[in-house]
Enzyme design. Structure first.
Site, short mmCIF file in Angstrom:
data_model
loop_
_atom_site.label_atom_id
_atom_site.label_comp_id
_atom_site.label_asym_id
_atom_site.label_seq_id
_atom_site.Cartn_x
_atom_site.Cartn_y
_atom_site.Cartn_z
N PRO A 11 0.79 -1.23 0.00
CA PRO A 11 0.00 0.00 0.00
C PRO A 11 0.82 1.28 0.00
CG PRO A 11 -0.95 -1.57 1.52
CD PRO A 11 0.34 -2.18 1.03
N ASN A 12 0.36 2.21 -0.80
CA ASN A 12 0.87 3.59 -0.89
C ASN A 12 2.21 3.73 -1.61
OD1 ASN A 12 -1.32 4.90 0.54
ND2 ASN A 12 -0.54 3.88 2.36
N TYR B 33 11.52 8.71 1.60
CA TYR B 33 11.48 7.59 0.65
C TYR B 33 12.23 7.84 -0.66
CZ TYR B 33 7.88 5.93 3.87
OH TYR B 33 7.20 5.51 4.99
N ASN C 116 8.19 -5.53 -0.68
CA ASN C 116 8.09 -4.40 0.24
C ASN C 116 6.61 -4.30 0.58
OD1 ASN C 116 7.87 -2.05 1.66
ND2 ASN C 116 9.20 -0.86 0.31
N ARG D 176 12.58 4.14 13.21
CA ARG D 176 11.41 5.02 13.16
C ARG D 176 10.47 4.75 14.36
NH1 ARG D 176 9.13 4.87 7.18
NH2 ARG D 176 7.94 6.66 7.99
O1 CA2 Z 1 10.46 2.00 4.17
C1 CA2 Z 1 9.65 1.31 3.54
O2 CA2 Z 1 9.88 0.86 2.42
C2 CA2 Z 1 8.27 1.06 4.15
O3 CA2 Z 1 7.87 -0.25 3.79
C3 CA2 Z 1 7.34 2.09 3.55
C4 CA2 Z 1 5.94 2.02 4.14
C5 CA2 Z 1 6.00 2.10 5.66
O4 CA2 Z 1 4.70 1.96 6.22
C6 CA2 Z 1 6.90 1.02 6.23
O5 CA2 Z 1 6.95 1.18 7.64
C7 CA2 Z 1 8.31 1.14 5.67
C8 CA2 Z 1 5.10 3.19 3.64
C9 CA2 Z 1 4.95 3.22 2.15
C10 CA2 Z 1 4.29 4.50 1.79
O6 CA2 Z 1 5.01 5.09 0.73
C11 CA2 Z 1 4.82 6.41 0.49
C12 CA2 Z 1 5.58 6.95 -0.52
C13 CA2 Z 1 5.45 8.27 -0.80
C14 CA2 Z 1 4.59 9.08 -0.09
C15 CA2 Z 1 3.84 8.54 0.91
C16 CA2 Z 1 3.95 7.20 1.21
#
Ligand code: CA2
Length: 147
Positions: free
Chosen positions: A11-12, A24, A75, A108
């Site tokens: 997701p996201n 990110y 991921n 985090r």
């Molecule tokens: O660090 C990572 O790759 C995560 O899997 C990213 C997830 C987060 O919930 C995990 O704890 C760590 C979040 C993905 C959301 O990606 C976004 C990208 C751009 C803007 C907003 C969210």
């Protein structure tokens, strides 16, 4: 033997490059996957990538990879921390599984410190941004060589 590696994005992650570059990175998901695919091709591997915001869709994709794909790179996004159905589905996959994160969840918020996927992964790569996906391909290559 299959040389296809399934890459799953949870997701996201479709928002990569649009928001939160400090956390990110500024690359889009397409750019991240393209760099990993280039590395994979050099190793004689083909990447097949899917992104979904829905846990059940990711479970179906894992099921479909059984007996078809050589390895999975995943991921799971925030599902990392509570997506037990992903844990159970990955446990049924016979090949190597590599968990990858762009950020370092251990550095985090406390709720990100637990991964329910890690116990069914061969290993986890976290905190190296986009490069983590290339490292994950390298890890898969090594795991497949050893199998
Ligand atoms: O660090 C990572 O790759 C995560 O899997 C990213 C997830 C987060 O919930 C995990 O704890 C760590 C979040 C993905 C959301 O990606 C976004 C990208 C751009 C803007 C907003 C969210």
């Amino acid at each position: 033997m299959s040389r296809t590696v399934l890459v799953l994005s949870g997701p996201n992650l479709n928002l990569l490059g649009e928001r939160d570059p400090a956390m990110y990175g500024s690359a889009t998901l397409g750019e991240v996957i393209a760099a990993a695919a280039t590395r994979a091709a050099a190793a004689g591997l083909t990447l097949e990538h899917h992104q979904s915001n829905h846990e059940g869709v990711l479970v179906d994709l894992i099921h479909d990879a059984r007996q078809r794909c050589a390895a999975i790179i995943i991921n799971p996004g925030a599902l990392t921390h509570y997506g037990w159905s992903l844990h159970d589905a990955l446990a049924t996959f016979e090949g190597p599984v590599v968990e990858v994160h762009l950020s370092n969840p251990a550095a985090r918020e406390p709720w990100r410190h637990t991964s329910v996927v890690a116990p069914v992964a061969d290993g986890t790569i976290a905190g190296f941004g986009q490069a983590g996906y290339v490292l994950a391909v390298d890890a898969v290559e090594r795991l497949l060589e050893g199998s």
